[in-house]
Design an enzyme around this catalytic site. Sequence first.
Site, short mmCIF file in Angstrom:
data_model
loop_
_atom_site.label_atom_id
_atom_site.label_comp_id
_atom_site.label_asym_id
_atom_site.label_seq_id
_atom_site.Cartn_x
_atom_site.Cartn_y
_atom_site.Cartn_z
N GLU A 129 43.20 53.97 36.51
CA GLU A 129 41.82 53.84 36.02
C GLU A 129 40.85 54.75 36.78
OE1 GLU A 129 41.71 52.36 33.37
OE2 GLU A 129 43.02 50.61 33.35
N HIS A 152 37.45 46.93 39.63
CA HIS A 152 38.01 46.42 38.39
C HIS A 152 39.00 45.32 38.73
CE1 HIS A 152 40.20 46.09 34.65
NE2 HIS A 152 41.30 46.55 35.20
N HIS A 154 40.90 41.29 36.98
CA HIS A 154 41.28 40.52 35.79
C HIS A 154 40.89 39.05 35.97
CE1 HIS A 154 44.79 43.69 35.30
NE2 HIS A 154 43.59 44.22 35.08
N GLU A 182 21.95 30.84 39.23
CA GLU A 182 22.19 32.09 39.95
C GLU A 182 22.45 33.29 39.02
OE1 GLU A 182 25.77 31.44 42.04
OE2 GLU A 182 25.62 33.25 43.24
N HIS A 223 41.26 41.86 28.82
CA HIS A 223 41.80 42.64 29.94
C HIS A 223 41.10 42.30 31.25
CE1 HIS A 223 43.22 46.78 31.60
NE2 HIS A 223 42.86 45.98 32.58
P1 13P Z 1 46.68 50.56 38.42
O1 13P Z 1 47.88 49.91 39.06
O2 13P Z 1 46.99 51.92 37.91
O3 13P Z 1 45.48 50.52 39.35
O4 13P Z 1 46.30 49.70 37.13
C1 13P Z 1 45.98 48.36 37.23
C2 13P Z 1 45.09 47.89 36.15
O5 13P Z 1 44.45 46.87 36.29
C3 13P Z 1 44.95 48.72 34.93
O6 13P Z 1 43.84 48.32 34.17
ZN ZN Z 2 43.28 46.22 34.59
#
Ligand code: 13P
Ligand code: ZN
Length: 295
Positions: A129, A152, A154, A182, A223
Amino acid sequence: MNSRNDFLKPGSDKETFVNSPYVTEMRKITNELYRHGWDERNGGNVSYRLTEAEVSAYSDVHQVLRNIPIDFDASALKGTYFLVTGTGRYFKNVIDFPERDTGLVKISDDGHSADLLWGFNDGGQPTSEFPSHLMTHIQRLKQDPDQRVVMHCHPTNLIAMSFTVPQDEKTFSRILWKMQAESIVVFPEGLGILPYMTPGTNEIGQATADKMADFRVVMWPHHGIFAAGDSIDETYGLIETVEKAAQIYTTIQAQGGECLAEISDADLVKLAKRFDLTPNPEFMDGKSMIRETVK
Ligand code: 13P
Ligand code: ZN
């Protein structure tokens, strides 16, 4: 937090980069993200912009170890340093193997590659990413010269909401704002949302960066989330606050989904006034949680 690399290089009075506060922050935050359950397996990635002054103090970051191609024009960031997590690396391991699972890169003048100066010592590469991170840094630096971090991950409850709540920014932002006092204080601009897109592509990178003109936190449906900020703490705090609101929403649904009370629109106005912030005007009036959920 000690590491096997906690030593000074022979003949050098400068510390090695692995002992820098930046690597320490990266080790701690990837561990936090993992422990929350937001970065299973190799899920998630972090990039941390560093300045020449911050980097040059260390003894072992002055040689180019190898060159890493970048598949778009990142010349807006030429000469910029990033400490970044590696692709395929498990966040549970970064705390023990920072020199393997993270790397320090410097963007080349033409913006089509980066010099690796430290880390990725088993031949690793930056996150898949990285285009989304770099494009987001470029965009956020236009809004905020202190922009430093892109993160980033999840987060479970927010991802679940992307299946059950209409994917429009106003609906999502208002629900998240109303889950706790908050929320509007931490993300007054609301939550940006992309359509579902294939991860690891320049296309999702450009779409994310476009959203980052108006938001610091953007949901990738089914995602995860992308967040940007001036520090590791601030960026992580954004994600924590969004995900906590999503967790409260999920808990309400598990309790039957019926809201008998809510943070009203008038309460949101009072919060904005008290904390001297300007919430997104497009999201300030709409459906009540009570009307939406009472059968
Ligand atoms: P990477 O292992 O390439 O960082 O990817 C993880 C991920 O969350 C892809 O969206
Ligand atoms: Zn991801």
